[in-house]
Design a protein around this motif. Structure first.
Motif, PDB file in Angstrom:
ATOM      1  N   ASN A 330       0.862  -1.170  -0.048  1.00 14.11           N
ATOM      2  CA  ASN A 330       0.059  -0.138  -0.202  1.00 14.11           C
ATOM      3  C   ASN A 330       0.942   1.187   0.053  1.00 14.11           C
ATOM      4  N   HIS A 331       1.404   1.565  -1.362  1.00 11.56           N
ATOM      5  CA  HIS A 331       2.410   2.903  -1.226  1.00 11.56           C
ATOM      6  C   HIS A 331       1.741   4.006  -0.648  1.00 11.56           C
ATOM      7  N   ASP A 332       0.366   4.364  -0.937  1.00 12.76           N
ATOM      8  CA  ASP A 332       0.204   5.634  -0.224  1.00 12.76           C
ATOM      9  C   ASP A 332      -0.028   5.712   1.143  1.00 12.76           C
ATOM     10  N   LEU A 333      -0.374   4.264   1.972  1.00 14.93           N
ATOM     11  CA  LEU A 333       0.176   4.423   3.266  1.00 14.93           C
ATOM     12  C   LEU A 333       1.565   4.489   3.877  1.00 14.93           C
ATOM     13  N   LEU A 334       2.309   3.842   2.903  1.00 13.54           N
ATOM     14  CA  LEU A 334       3.569   3.997   3.311  1.00 13.54           C
ATOM     15  C   LEU A 334       4.326   5.410   3.296  1.00 13.54           C
ATOM     16  N   GLN A 365      15.801   4.855   9.169  1.00 18.97           N
ATOM     17  CA  GLN A 365      16.864   4.143   7.917  1.00 18.97           C
ATOM     18  C   GLN A 365      15.972   3.013   7.215  1.00 18.97           C
ATOM     19  N   ASP A 366      15.122   2.177   8.173  1.00 19.64           N
ATOM     20  CA  ASP A 366      14.495   1.180   7.581  1.00 19.64           C
ATOM     21  C   ASP A 366      13.251   1.685   6.587  1.00 19.64           C
ATOM     22  N   TRP A 367      12.733   2.862   6.949  1.00 18.97           N
ATOM     23  CA  TRP A 367      11.527   3.316   6.250  1.00 18.97           C
ATOM     24  C   TRP A 367      12.252   3.853   4.980  1.00 18.97           C
ATOM     25  N   ASP A 368      13.636   4.508   4.770  1.00 16.22           N
ATOM     26  CA  ASP A 368      13.981   5.018   3.825  1.00 16.22           C
ATOM     27  C   ASP A 368      14.412   3.883   2.810  1.00 16.22           C
ATOM     28  N   LEU A 369      14.866   2.773   3.372  1.00 14.55           N
ATOM     29  CA  LEU A 369      15.499   1.626   2.672  1.00 14.55           C
ATOM     30  C   LEU A 369      14.203   0.948   1.781  1.00 14.55           C
ATOM     31  N   ALA A 370      13.033   0.879   2.677  1.00  9.41           N
ATOM     32  CA  ALA A 370      11.786   0.366   1.965  1.00  9.41           C
ATOM     33  C   ALA A 370      11.384   1.134   0.771  1.00  9.41           C
ATOM     34  N   LEU A 371      11.561   2.388   1.046  1.00  3.05           N
ATOM     35  CA  LEU A 371      11.013   3.485  -0.168  1.00  3.05           C
ATOM     36  C   LEU A 371      12.195   3.530  -1.343  1.00  3.05           C
ATOM     37  N   ARG A 372      13.385   3.168  -1.293  1.00  8.60           N
ATOM     38  CA  ARG A 372      14.071   3.172  -2.067  1.00  8.60           C
ATOM     39  C   ARG A 372      14.147   1.959  -2.994  1.00  8.60           C
ATOM     40  N   ARG A 414      10.761  12.453   7.651  1.00 10.57           N
ATOM     41  CA  ARG A 414      10.252  13.472   6.957  1.00 10.57           C
ATOM     42  C   ARG A 414      11.372  13.792   5.747  1.00 10.57           C
ATOM     43  N   ARG A 415      12.578  13.525   6.123  1.00 15.28           N
ATOM     44  CA  ARG A 415      13.622  13.767   5.010  1.00 15.28           C
ATOM     45  C   ARG A 415      13.558  12.776   3.928  1.00 15.28           C
ATOM     46  N   ALA A 416      13.277  11.357   4.535  1.00 13.54           N
ATOM     47  CA  ALA A 416      13.289  10.285   3.500  1.00 13.54           C
ATOM     48  C   ALA A 416      12.069  10.207   2.803  1.00 13.54           C
ATOM     49  N   LEU A 417      10.902  10.680   3.318  1.00 11.70           N
ATOM     50  CA  LEU A 417       9.732  10.966   2.120  1.00 11.70           C
ATOM     51  C   LEU A 417       9.939  12.265   1.383  1.00 11.70           C
ATOM     52  N   ARG A 607      -4.396   4.314  10.996  1.00 15.37           N
ATOM     53  CA  ARG A 607      -4.990   4.302   9.729  1.00 15.37           C
ATOM     54  C   ARG A 607      -6.038   5.225   9.641  1.00 15.37           C
ATOM     55  N   ALA A 608      -6.833   5.634  10.660  1.00 15.85           N
ATOM     56  CA  ALA A 608      -7.972   6.311  10.473  1.00 15.85           C
ATOM     57  C   ALA A 608      -7.542   7.921  10.275  1.00 15.85           C
ATOM     58  N   ARG A 609      -6.276   8.257  10.127  1.00 15.80           N
ATOM     59  CA  ARG A 609      -5.843   9.664  10.341  1.00 15.80           C
ATOM     60  C   ARG A 609      -5.019   9.575   8.968  1.00 15.80           C
ATOM     61  N   LEU A 610      -4.860   8.685   8.161  1.00 11.69           N
ATOM     62  CA  LEU A 610      -3.867   8.526   7.179  1.00 11.69           C
ATOM     63  C   LEU A 610      -4.364   8.407   5.830  1.00 11.69           C
ATOM     64  N   VAL A 611      -3.716   8.891   4.776  1.00 10.28           N
ATOM     65  CA  VAL A 611      -4.311   8.638   3.343  1.00 10.28           C
ATOM     66  C   VAL A 611      -3.806   7.092   2.905  1.00 10.28           C
ATOM     67  N   GLN A 612      -4.519   6.391   2.273  1.00  6.33           N
ATOM     68  CA  GLN A 612      -4.267   5.169   2.028  1.00  6.33           C
ATOM     69  C   GLN A 612      -4.887   4.648   0.696  1.00  6.33           C
ATOM     70  N   SER A 613      -4.625   3.445   0.176  1.00  7.98           N
ATOM     71  CA  SER A 613      -5.358   2.859  -0.748  1.00  7.98           C
ATOM     72  C   SER A 613      -6.354   1.887  -0.117  1.00  7.98           C
ATOM     73  N   MET A 614      -7.432   1.726  -0.607  1.00  8.39           N
ATOM     74  CA  MET A 614      -8.639   0.912  -0.168  1.00  8.39           C
ATOM     75  C   MET A 614      -9.358   0.406  -1.267  1.00  8.39           C
TER      76      MET A 614
END
Length: 985
Positions: A330-334, A365-372, A414-417, A607-614
């Protein structure tokens, strides 16, 4: 729940009684609660009382009724209401069970009477447990001393009273039933897994537990790559050396200077020799079956390059809690939170290709890695295993206790995003969310000039609703380029007619007439056909705008090329949630999560406060591009009222679009205020018919919502635990989104190691299972489950360029496996509008000499329509591959009489309902399918291979032993086909 004469059966995990009566609101104060409540047999009750203080029901405002004892039927206890209560709700259990319940009563108590009852209960509990009653009395006397002694004593006594007999959490009981069983270690003949473990001044107890969890893995083919980041605490080196001496699979690099976690992780990565790399933090624990579960699933899905699992938290006493049952990719949630996180396992060459861990992103760093990594992959190459295989240590200073424990992690996130969006060439802002550290909102700019939006509002009478809706749009909306299209559906009230006439003169408003009975789908379709705007917003007339920038928010997503429908956050007028997206499968078709929760409620892991694919959003407020609306044919007017939005969204997903829900467009929804509720016999019949229609159309897809974990219930409140959880698919499922947010992939299952290449649809499953069972490695390209492999060019399917290149390199044999198509034909007979033909009422030609008659020419056209896209893709594969190509004939589908008759419009075959044999029907459909494919194979230089002769009976049907779920063959049949393939190869 179902019940009869005070005996009730809970079918889900969230049974509830709403308490009503003339005594509400209840005044604040002390009460005695009494109730008759008893479980049947071995079932267990855990009653919880919920209080509505004016902001809805919430776990924070609930009380576990610890005075309800097993084996007793009548119970009494003390309840404190700190404020006036508007409504009460009693949830008697948290798992399916049977019980008796009656006679709930509340009686007002004075403070002295309440204190006396609580004191007796607390004292009795201490005495029964062998505690020191004298010490308890002495403690009470101390608290009573001084000017505020009574208040202190009352608070202390009430706290002791409510804590007595604390309950076991629902998750703890769920784990006892369904946590993966600990099995004996087994010799693994699969790939080596390198576990990266950076350490720095780890407390000895947590480090030992972490290392022990690695040694306990049932998958034996692992290595532990430890990088100690110049720890200054001596116990770290001592413990690591001790464990390394015990197991030669533990390898250590001692860094001379502290470089923080990214540098240390890269040092650990430099030691890795395995094809797969798993990430582990130095104070966390792996589930004993973690590696085995991941590698078994990876073997079944060889196209995966990146895998993540579910996780929970573990405290310093080893208690597991707060599971995160994640959605599929779910890229939007990520982009709002790190929903990949733990356990993450990656292909080593992928990690090396993206450059490992980036320094300066410590804490995220794990979040940044998943994004890349996701930027390099197609959605089908990112796997999710919905099993809790990682336990995140929640101690002081860890991010498991909250991101504020490590504020630098928030800034790194924030920087990773920001940099991820820049690499993807998306110009967007990364914004904080109030009171949600570690969570972010992505705000995308709108083009200049802003596209025109047509807001389509069906309406009938109810002038007060209409004015409220329209005036809220005109007064609060900051978007400037829009029109309002009011569709008058037989309005008769004079006030409403006058209002429509008034609005027809407004420069922003058009009024259309729809002088036919109410049909929400038809009304909107006709209105959209008159619009020239690039964006369409479907809106109910009982909606009231709250957020001035609601159109900007919806449009910013709807304009994204891969996005289909966009939905908003809708509240009831009392500021409780009405709509926060739609999850499918719940309650038969679909349900809204978090209904009744107060505004601002975070939901599951925020998840009720975040944009996501549904999978779906409600058409009460839905935005979509006009060409996308037309691409899928708009709303289905056979679904007049209910579930037309769910069906519309599922058809968008079927076309490869992503549906997005955003909480940042907020509106009030005075639900059903215009049409009323489904409470008349006629409405109930129509509703039941629409439920049946949607279930026939989408079948099991409803219960496989990628945004909704199989660990959540389909019969209780959404996002409550399932007892038992549903089986998760071992074959790759269609991903939630048609892209990962960035570049096209350079990977494909065609490049995965394997001895032969199979292409096909559903019948791949039984052969793939047989291959896994026998250790035979297949390359599987499933066009149904991997839509990213195919793109549409002028309406025609084309293999994407990366798959074409890999097919040209592939020199081995290709096997085509496609099912019989009988159910697709039956479904098409029910919904012939999906194809450009009309079933002829004449020319009822027999398919064979048997007595049953069907319109054969029409059925052949349906079958050819169903096969056209697949045969086109087969032709492209045939042209690209230099090796031999075979088509394995499938068996006829299996089904009982009821299932085969369920989907056919028998009115088209007068007098034949009892004459047509289901066996003959499915045999005929299968024979026609085989005949069409055989004709094509002869022209295309593809070898047509009959099904294995030893598995069918004298009539050509599979023998009973080879059937699976009634519609598909089982792995035993797959073994026969696999033997055919290996012989031919």
């Amino acid at each position: 729940m179902t019940g009869h004469q005070d005996t009730w059966r809970s079918l889900g995990t969230d049974p509830r009684f709403v308490c009503e009566g003339p005594g509400f609101p209840l005044k604040a104060g002390w009460y005695e609660l009494s109730i008759e409540l008893q479980a049947s047999g071995d079932h267990r009750l855990e009653p919880v009382l919920y209080f509505d203080y004016g902001q809805g029901m919430h776990e924070s405002w609930s009380l576990y009724l610890n005075f309800v004892r097993a084996g007793k039927s009548r119970h009494r206890g003390v309840v404190l209401l700190p404020d006036d209560v508007r409504q009460l709700r009693l949830d008697p259990a948290q798992a399916p069970c049977m019980f008796r319940a009656r006679g709930l009563r509340l009686r007002r108590l004075g403070r002295a009477a309440a204190a006396w009852r609580m004191w007796r209960s607390v004292r009795g509990g201490v005495k029964a447990s062998g505690g020191d009653v004298r010490a308890l009395r002495a403690d009470a006397r101390r608290r009573l001393q001084g000017t505020s002694g009574q208040r202190r004593f009352g608070e202390w006594l009430h706290d002791r009273y409510v804590r007595r007999g604390s309950r076991e959490t629902t998750y703890e009981r769920w784990l006892q039933l369904y946590d993966p069983r600990r099995s004996e270690p087994r010799h693994a003949d699969g790939p080596l897994v390198s576990i990266l473990l950076p350490t720095y001044n780890t407390p000895e107890a947590w480090l030992r537990r972490c290392l022990d969890s690695v040694l306990a893995q049932t998958w034996s083919h692992w290595e532990l790559c430890v990088a100690d980041d110049a720890s200054t605490e001596p116990q770290v080196r001592q413990v690591l050396q001790e464990y390394a001496s015990r197991d030669e699979r533990i390898r250590i690099v001692w860094r001379e200077r502290n470089g923080h976690i990214s540098a240390a992780s890269n040092s650990a990565l430099s030691l890795a020799r395995g094809e797969r790399v798993a990430l582990l933090d130095h104070d966390d624990e792996l589930h004993p079956a973690a590696l085995a579960t991941v590698m078994d699933a990876w073997r079944e899905n060889p196209q995966w390059q990146m895998v993540y699992t579910d996780e929970d938290k573990i405290d310093d006493e080893g208690h597991r809690y707060e599971p995160y049952f994640k959605p599929d990719w779910n890229h939007d949630l990520l982009l709002g939170q790190n929903c990949v996180s733990h356990l993450g396992v990656y292909a080593r060459d992928l990690l090396q290709a993206v450059g490992g861990f980036r320094e300066g992103l410590e804490g995220s760093q794990d979040w940044d890695l998943a994004l890349r990594c996701s930027e390099c992959l197609a959605p089908g190459q990112i796997g999710h295993i919905p099993v809790v295989l990682y336990h995140w240590r929640a101690v002081e200073g860890s991010t498991a206790r909250g991101v504020l424990q490590k504020s630098y992690a928030h800034e790194a996130g924030r920087r990773a995003l920001r940099e991820h969006l820049a690499r993807c060439e998306e110009h967007a802002e990364v914004l904080d969310i109030d009171d949600m550290p570690g969570m972010f909102r992505i705000r995308r700019p709108l083009p200049d000039p802003m596209p025109r939006i047509s807001i389509v509002i069906p309406t009938r009478d109810h002038v007060e609703l209409l004015r409220q809706c329209v005036e809220s749009i005109l007064q609060h909306t900051t978007y400037t380029n829009y029109e309002i299209v009011l569709v008058d559906n037989q309005t008769s009230e004079p006030g409403a007619l006058a209002c429509l006439l008034e609005y027809s003169r407004h420069p922003r408003i058009r009024v259309l007439k729809h002088d036919r009975p109410f049909n929400y789908s038809a009304i909107n379709n006709e209105a959209v056909a008159t619009c020239e705007s690039g964006l369409i917003c479907l809106l109910n007339n009982d909606i009231e705008v709250i957020t001035p920038g609601w159109l900007e928010e919806l449009a910013s997503h709807a304009l994204r090329p891969q996005v289909g429908a966009v939905g908003a956050m809708l509240y009831y007028p009392n500021d409780t949630i009405q709509h926060a997206g739609v999850v499918t499968g719940v309650h038969g078709v679909a349900a809204h999560p978090y209904c009744g929760m107060p505004r601002g409620y975070p939901g599951l892991m925020a998840r009720a406060r975040l944009v996501q694919s549904m999978s779906a959003v409600t058409a009460a407020c839905l935005m979509v591009r006009r060409e996308v609306y037309a691409d899928v044919g708009g709303l289905d007017d056979e679904l007049q009222v209910a579930f037309n939005d769910v069906d519309f969204c599922l058809r968008l997903r079927e076309r490869g679009y992503t549906n997005v829900w955003t909480p940042f467009a907020e509106l009030y929804h005075h639900e059903s205020a215009s049409r009323g509720h489904e409470d008349t016999p006629e409405k109930k019949r129509r509703f039941a018919s629409e439920v049946a229609s949607v279930r026939r159309r989408w079948g099991g897809l409803l219960e496989s919502d990628p945004a909704y974990s199989p660990n959540f219930t389909l019969i209780g409140a959404p996002f409550s635990l399932a007892f038992p959880p549903r089986k998760w698919p071992v074959a790759p499922m269609a991903p939630m989104t048609g892209d990962t947010g960035c570049r096209a992939s350079n990977h494909s299952p065609v490049d995965a190691p394997g001895e032969v290449l199979c292409i096909g649809h559903s019948h791949l499953a039984c052969v793939a299972q047989a291959a896994r069972d026998t250790g035979f490695h297949l390359r599987a390209l499933n066009f149904w489950e991997m839509p990213e492999a195919v793109e549409k060019l002028e309406g025609e399917p084309r293999l994407c360029k990366s798959v074409q290149e890999q097919l040209r390199r592939y020199k081995g044999p290709v096997f085509s496996l496609i099912g019989g198509g009988a159910y697709g034909v039956l479904g098409t007979l029910v919904h012939p509008r999906r194809f450009d033909f009309v079933l002829p009422e004449e020319s009822q030609l027999p398919l064979d000499p048997a007595a049953e008659l069907l319109p054969a020419l029409a059925v052949r056209r349906v079958m050819e329509s169903l096969l056209a896209e697949y045969l086109s893709l087969m032709a492209q594969v045939r042209e690209l591959c230099s090796g031999p190509m075979f088509h394995i004939e499938p068996p006829p589908p299996s089904a009982d009489s009821e299932r085969m008759r369920e989907g056919v419009i028998w009115a088209m075959f007068p007098g034949m309902l009892h004459e047509i044999s289901p066996a003959a029907l499915r045999y005929k459909l299968w024979r026609m399918h085989s005949h069409i494919v055989a004709e094509w194979c002869e022209k295309a230089d593809v070898h047509f291979v009959p099904r294995p002769s030893e598995v069918v009976d004298a009539h050509g049907f599979l023998q009973d032993d080879y059937y699976g779920d009634g519609a598909h063959a089982n792995p035993a049949y797959g073994e026969r086909v696999l033997a055919q393939m290996r012989s031919l190869a």
